[in-house]
Design a protein around this motif. Structure first.
Motif, short mmCIF file in Angstrom:
data_model
loop_
_atom_site.label_atom_id
_atom_site.label_comp_id
_atom_site.label_asym_id
_atom_site.label_seq_id
_atom_site.Cartn_x
_atom_site.Cartn_y
_atom_site.Cartn_z
N VAL A 66 0.88 -1.17 0.00
CA VAL A 66 0.00 0.00 0.00
C VAL A 66 0.91 1.22 0.00
CG1 VAL A 66 -1.68 1.35 1.31
CG2 VAL A 66 -1.91 -1.13 1.20
N VAL A 67 0.73 2.10 -0.97
CA VAL A 67 1.55 3.30 -1.18
C VAL A 67 3.05 2.96 -1.08
CG1 VAL A 67 -0.21 4.97 -0.49
CG2 VAL A 67 1.30 4.01 1.25
N GLY A 68 3.42 1.85 -1.67
CA GLY A 68 4.83 1.47 -1.74
C GLY A 68 5.38 0.78 -0.51
N LEU A 69 4.55 0.57 0.52
CA LEU A 69 5.00 -0.07 1.74
C LEU A 69 4.35 -1.43 1.88
CD1 LEU A 69 4.73 2.96 4.20
CD2 LEU A 69 6.82 2.04 3.17
N ASN A 70 5.12 -2.43 2.27
CA ASN A 70 4.57 -3.76 2.48
C ASN A 70 3.65 -3.73 3.70
OD1 ASN A 70 5.07 -6.21 0.94
ND2 ASN A 70 5.42 -7.16 2.95
N THR A 71 2.59 -4.53 3.69
CA THR A 71 1.64 -4.49 4.79
C THR A 71 0.88 -5.79 4.90
OG1 THR A 71 -0.13 -3.17 5.80
CG2 THR A 71 -0.28 -3.55 3.44
N ASN A 72 0.20 -5.96 6.01
CA ASN A 72 -0.78 -7.02 6.20
C ASN A 72 -1.87 -6.50 7.14
OD1 ASN A 72 0.30 -7.12 8.78
ND2 ASN A 72 1.38 -9.05 8.48
N GLY A 73 -2.82 -7.35 7.49
CA GLY A 73 -3.93 -6.89 8.30
C GLY A 73 -3.51 -6.37 9.66
N SER A 74 -2.55 -7.04 10.29
CA SER A 74 -2.09 -6.62 11.61
C SER A 74 -1.44 -5.24 11.57
CB SER A 74 -1.10 -7.64 12.18
OG SER A 74 -1.71 -8.90 12.33
N LEU A 75 -0.59 -5.03 10.57
CA LEU A 75 0.05 -3.73 10.45
C LEU A 75 -0.96 -2.64 10.13
CD1 LEU A 75 2.63 -2.07 10.42
CD2 LEU A 75 2.95 -2.68 8.01
N SER A 76 -1.99 -2.98 9.36
CA SER A 76 -3.03 -2.01 9.04
C SER A 76 -3.79 -1.58 10.29
CB SER A 76 -4.01 -2.60 8.02
OG SER A 76 -3.36 -2.89 6.80
N VAL A 77 -4.17 -2.55 11.12
CA VAL A 77 -4.90 -2.22 12.35
C VAL A 77 -4.02 -1.41 13.29
CG1 VAL A 77 -5.95 -3.20 14.42
CG2 VAL A 77 -6.43 -4.21 12.19
N LEU A 78 -2.74 -1.79 13.41
CA LEU A 78 -1.82 -1.06 14.27
C LEU A 78 -1.64 0.37 13.78
CD1 LEU A 78 0.13 -1.17 16.67
CD2 LEU A 78 1.90 -1.97 15.10
N SER A 79 -1.55 0.54 12.46
CA SER A 79 -1.39 1.88 11.89
C SER A 79 -2.61 2.74 12.17
CB SER A 79 -1.15 1.79 10.38
OG SER A 79 0.04 1.09 10.09
N ILE A 80 -3.80 2.15 12.08
CA ILE A 80 -5.02 2.89 12.37
C ILE A 80 -5.04 3.34 13.82
CG2 ILE A 80 -7.53 2.67 12.60
CD1 ILE A 80 -7.49 0.90 10.11
N CYS A 81 -4.68 2.45 14.73
CA CYS A 81 -4.68 2.79 16.16
C CYS A 81 -3.70 3.92 16.47
CB CYS A 81 -4.34 1.56 16.99
SG CYS A 81 -5.59 0.25 16.95
N ILE A 82 -2.49 3.83 15.92
CA ILE A 82 -1.50 4.87 16.17
C ILE A 82 -1.91 6.18 15.50
CG2 ILE A 82 0.90 5.56 15.81
CD1 ILE A 82 1.66 2.62 15.99
N GLY A 83 -2.48 6.09 14.30
CA GLY A 83 -2.94 7.28 13.61
C GLY A 83 -4.03 7.99 14.41
N LEU A 84 -4.98 7.22 14.95
CA LEU A 84 -6.05 7.83 15.76
C LEU A 84 -5.48 8.46 17.03
CD1 LEU A 84 -8.87 5.13 15.43
CD2 LEU A 84 -8.82 7.43 14.41
N LEU A 85 -4.50 7.80 17.64
CA LEU A 85 -3.88 8.35 18.84
C LEU A 85 -3.19 9.68 18.55
CD1 LEU A 85 -3.18 7.96 21.81
CD2 LEU A 85 -1.19 6.63 21.11
N LEU A 86 -2.51 9.76 17.41
CA LEU A 86 -1.86 11.02 17.03
C LEU A 86 -2.89 12.10 16.74
CD1 LEU A 86 1.06 9.69 14.81
CD2 LEU A 86 1.30 11.00 16.91
N LEU A 87 -4.01 11.72 16.15
CA LEU A 87 -5.05 12.71 15.88
C LEU A 87 -5.67 13.21 17.18
CD1 LEU A 87 -6.80 11.19 12.74
CD2 LEU A 87 -5.21 13.11 12.83
N VAL A 88 -5.80 12.33 18.16
CA VAL A 88 -6.25 12.76 19.48
C VAL A 88 -5.25 13.76 20.08
CG1 VAL A 88 -6.67 12.01 21.86
CG2 VAL A 88 -7.62 10.71 19.97
N GLY A 89 -3.95 13.45 19.92
CA GLY A 89 -2.92 14.38 20.38
C GLY A 89 -3.02 15.72 19.69
N MET A 90 -3.34 15.71 18.40
CA MET A 90 -3.51 16.97 17.66
C MET A 90 -4.66 17.79 18.25
SD MET A 90 -4.63 17.54 13.69
CE MET A 90 -6.31 17.00 14.10
N VAL A 91 -5.76 17.13 18.59
CA VAL A 91 -6.92 17.83 19.14
C VAL A 91 -6.61 18.40 20.52
CG1 VAL A 91 -9.30 17.55 19.96
CG2 VAL A 91 -8.57 16.46 17.81
N ILE A 92 -5.94 17.61 21.37
CA ILE A 92 -5.63 18.06 22.73
C ILE A 92 -4.53 19.12 22.72
CG2 ILE A 92 -4.75 17.34 24.98
CD1 ILE A 92 -6.07 14.64 24.52
#
Length: 201
Positions: A66-92
């Motif tokens: 995906v976008v030139g990076l190797n991935t699987n379902g586990s990495l996708s879920v982990l990326s979503i969780c970290i991305g949401l956490l960073l977005l929460v940090g942006m809001v706070i």
């Protein structure tokens, strides 16, 4: 001696309280922390969602990208969780966003080193390839840079809120010297203005 120790503790407590509240929404440093967390969080969220849309197996170690990076379902879920956490940090924002950026930056760097050693092994459960390792290093350095900006350094200006929080005695000395040279009427007017500043409450 006891009086001096109590005064020091009171000064440190006041400095910590000011450090928690010193970054209003329009503060320059606050904008840096929020932009850093928001940009990287949004990218990781999009990367994870695209990986799930492709319905890649959770522990698939094949060549799905995906976008030139190797991935699987586990990495996708982990990326979503970290991305949401960073977005929460942006809001706070504020110290939370700064600390979050630094902590996740260190974790990304450690993750890069870990999976660099796990490449082409059966333990590579996140399907990392060398491009993922480089990406992890880059994201880690970016997050650490955003998080430490204006907070870590040996030459921070004396009006920097982090410098002021670490040197309460010097701040009080500067304030005393400034007030000594300020006419009584001006000191009273400034005290009245400070009493109505929401960021000092």
């Amino acid at each position: 001696m006891a009086t001096h120790a109590a005064h020091t503790r009171d000064a440190e407590e006041r400095s910590r309280m000011r450090l928690d509240d010193h970054l209003p929404a329009d503060h320059r440093l606050n904008k840096v922390y929020r932009i850093g967390a928001g940009l990287i969080g949004a990218f990781l969220l999009a990367f994870g969602i695209l990986g799930l849309i492709d319905q890649i197996g959770y522990f698939n170690t094949g060549g799905d990208t995906v976008v030139g990076l190797n991935t699987n379902g586990s990495l996708s879920v982990l990326s979503i969780c970290i991305g949401l956490l960073l977005l929460v940090g942006m809001v706070i924002g504020g110290n939370f966003a700064s600390t979050l950026n630094m902590v996740l930056g260190v974790l990304f760097l450690l993750n890069g080193f870990l999976f660099l050693g796990l490449l082409d092994t059966d333990s590579n459960f996140l399907a990392f390839k060398i491009q993922n390792v480089f990406f992890s290093f880059i994201v880690g350095l970016l997050l650490m840079t955003f998080g430490m900006y204006g907070r870590v350094g040996s030459s921070l200006p004396h009006d920097n809120p982090y410098w002021r929080a670490r040197h309460p005695d010097a701040v009080e000395h500067q304030q005393s010297e400034h007030e000594a040279g300020t006419p009584p009427a001006d000191r009273a007017l400034r005290g009245s203005r400070d009493a109505h500043r929401p960021d000092l409450e």
